[in-house]
Write a protein that holds these residues in place. Structure first.
Motif, short mmCIF file in Angstrom:
data_model
loop_
_atom_site.label_atom_id
_atom_site.label_comp_id
_atom_site.label_asym_id
_atom_site.label_seq_id
_atom_site.Cartn_x
_atom_site.Cartn_y
_atom_site.Cartn_z
N THR A 1 26.98 -20.38 -23.39
CA THR A 1 27.01 -21.00 -22.28
C THR A 1 27.00 -21.09 -20.92
O THR A 1 25.85 -20.46 -20.54
CB THR A 1 28.76 -21.00 -22.25
N SER A 2 27.23 -21.61 -20.30
CA SER A 2 26.43 -21.74 -18.72
C SER A 2 27.07 -20.67 -17.46
O SER A 2 27.76 -20.02 -17.71
CB SER A 2 27.15 -22.93 -17.99
N LEU B 1 27.02 -30.71 -11.48
CA LEU B 1 28.56 -29.97 -12.01
C LEU B 1 29.07 -30.99 -13.53
O LEU B 1 29.86 -30.38 -13.70
CB LEU B 1 29.69 -30.35 -10.98
N VAL C 1 27.08 -30.04 -16.03
CA VAL C 1 27.77 -28.66 -16.73
C VAL C 1 29.13 -29.09 -17.65
O VAL C 1 29.81 -28.48 -18.62
CB VAL C 1 27.78 -28.04 -15.38
N GLU C 2 30.07 -29.67 -17.02
CA GLU C 2 31.68 -29.67 -17.37
C GLU C 2 31.49 -30.17 -18.40
O GLU C 2 32.60 -29.65 -19.43
CB GLU C 2 32.23 -30.37 -16.46
N ASN C 3 30.52 -31.83 -18.82
CA ASN C 3 30.43 -32.49 -19.78
C ASN C 3 29.98 -31.93 -21.07
O ASN C 3 30.07 -32.37 -21.96
CB ASN C 3 30.17 -33.91 -19.35
N LEU D 1 31.62 -24.82 -9.84
CA LEU D 1 30.24 -24.48 -10.50
C LEU D 1 30.24 -22.99 -10.68
O LEU D 1 30.37 -22.63 -11.67
CB LEU D 1 29.04 -24.41 -10.04
N SER E 1 33.07 -21.58 -11.31
CA SER E 1 34.27 -21.07 -12.07
C SER E 1 33.85 -21.59 -13.43
O SER E 1 34.51 -21.79 -14.67
CB SER E 1 35.45 -21.89 -12.01
N ARG E 2 32.39 -22.43 -13.56
CA ARG E 2 32.59 -22.90 -15.36
C ARG E 2 31.66 -22.10 -15.36
O ARG E 2 30.15 -23.26 -16.49
CB ARG E 2 32.05 -24.37 -14.94
N SER E 3 31.40 -20.88 -14.70
CA SER E 3 30.05 -20.38 -15.25
C SER E 3 30.16 -18.60 -15.30
O SER E 3 31.34 -18.71 -14.82
CB SER E 3 28.38 -19.92 -14.38
#
Length: 436
Positions: free
Chosen positions: A51-52, A127, A130-132, A153, A155-157
């Motif tokens: 994952t990121s 953003l 990365v999200e999708n 960004l 929060s998604r990594s």
């Protein structure tokens, strides 16, 4: 924008650091918490479910190397962007490639070195993708991502902290190079010289390998051997051999001398021992942590600002590192040295802990307990509690210590510095409470 294959062209000459760049996790030194057996990143790689993520750490600890290993050991296309030369246009072109890869059931890893150098617009461009899941973003930064990376960004990594390599790990890296590089098989260098290189490299594997390579290059061949000495390494690096050993007796002697010099309000001696530690390659964050301890242990409430100064020195040292943080540490050392001194805080907690160890089963007085349920109330929890803000002067005569410890005093303020006013306030409070 380059793919992994573009980055690994057959170059006739590569620096030693590049030739020794680990190609697999088993060759990767010094980050066992992240890539050791059973660690989170290793498991993601082995299961091909990356994952990121963002790698945060000082230079030369393997951030870029780890990203390349991840790309090699997973079913992914790998692209590297430069935060200095790439803009939104290049990001959009890369996204188009990623969409094509996805249509062919292949993941795309985008590696951004120095991601903190991307401005907000550049970071925002990543953003949605990365999200999708169009791309897997791996960023590398020497700066605190909490301040330098877009919060959405971030929060998604997942952030992984890479630490400076230890002297032991760096020596392993150097010995590995001497063993693997055929033209170095005639090099003679003892362990103390390797440790010296490791110590002056500040946890940076790339720097250590560069120093080794430069030292070997200027060593003349004698009787078929290249003998590399500490003196020769000094000439290569302009560094003097230090008796300082970050893991040995002198390490503890110097930090002790620094601490005691500050306690004795001697800024000149304290600065000297600070300089000895810096020149010896000590981790600046270790020094800063000791200053934080000193601020409460030896200055305390005689000057409450001391703790703030010490913490600020730690943060500054973390952000900018050696050599620039030397002035931040020096400022804190001088401030702590000339501050009024009191060890009353340390004495208080030591006495309180001693009593606590002897009375761990002593019940909390009923009136101080929290009455959460109806049963709690029926048992008397909270009964008789006096809410201080409802009383004149915001004070009551309610006893807070357990019965067994009634009358015990832990904090005994001095008349030094600002603690003198604390003592006046505490004396007034005690007089009120003792006036039955």
């Amino acid at each position: 924008m380059n793919s992994l294959f573009d980055l690994e062209e057959n170059i006739e000459y590569q620096p030693l650091a590049e030739r020794m760049r680990p190609r697999t996790l088993d060759e990767f030194y010094g980050q066992d918490k992240i890539v050791g057996k059973g660690s989170p990143v290793r498991l993601m790689i082995e299961e091909d479910k990356v994952t990121s993520m963002i790698f945060w750490g000082p230079p030369g600890v393997g951030k870029t190397t780890l990203a390349k290993i991840i790309a090699k050991e997973t079913n992914s296309s790998f692209y590297e962007l430069s935060a200095v030369t790439s803009g939104v246009k290049e990001i959009k072109e890369l996204i188009d490639r990623a969409k094509f890869n996805n249509s062919n059931h292949r993941k795309t890893i985008v590696f951004v070195d120095e991601i903190h150098r991307f401005n907000k617009a550049q970071q925002d461009a990543f953003l949605p993708y990365v999200e999708n899941g169009t791309i897997i973003l791996i960023g590398a930064t020497t700066e605190n991502p909490s301040f330098e990376v877009n919060s959405a960004l971030l929060s998604r990594s997942k952030v992984y902290v890479l630490e400076s390599l230890s002297t032991k790990d760096l020596v392993k890296v150097l010995k590995n190079a001497l063993e693997k590089i055929e033209e170095y098989h005639n090099v003679v260098i003892d362990d103390s010289s390797l440790e010296f290189i490791a110590n002056i490299s500040g946890g940076d594997a790339r720097g250590a390998l560069n120093t080794l390579e430069n030292s070997i290059n200027i060593t003349k061949l004698k009787s078929g051997k290249r003998i590399v000495t500490k003196e020769l390494i000094e000439k290569t690096t302009s560094e003097k051999v230090s008796l300082y050993d970050k893991n040995g007796e002198n390490h503890y002697n110097l930090i002790s001398a620094l601490h005691k010099s500050m306690r004795n309000s001697d800024p000149d001696a304290a600065l000297y021992y600070l300089a000895r530690m810096i020149e010896g390659g000590e981790d600046p964050l270790y020094i800063a942590r000791r200053l934080i301890r000193f601020a409460s242990e030896d200055v305390g409430l005689a000057n409450p600002s001391a703790l703030q100064i010490a913490v600020a020195a730690y943060e500054a040292s973390h952000y900018i590192g050696i050599p620039e943080c030397n002035v931040n540490l020096a400022e804190a050392v001088i401030y702590l040295s000339v501050s009024p001194k009191s060890n009353a805080v340390e004495g208080a907690i030591m006495k309180a802990q001693s009593d606590a160890r002897e009375t761990m089963n002593e019940p909390v007085p009923l009136h101080l307990r929290n009455a959460v349920t109806k049963l709690d109330g029926e048992l008397g929890n909270g009964k008789g509690y006096q809410y201080a803000h409802n009383y004149e002067g915001h004070l009551t005569k309610m006893e807070c210590l357990p019965k067994k410890l009634k009358g015990h005093t832990y904090y005994e303020p001095t008349n030094i510095g600002r603690e003198a006013s604390v003592k006046e306030t505490l004396d007034r409070i005690k007089n009120f409470k003792n006036n039955k």
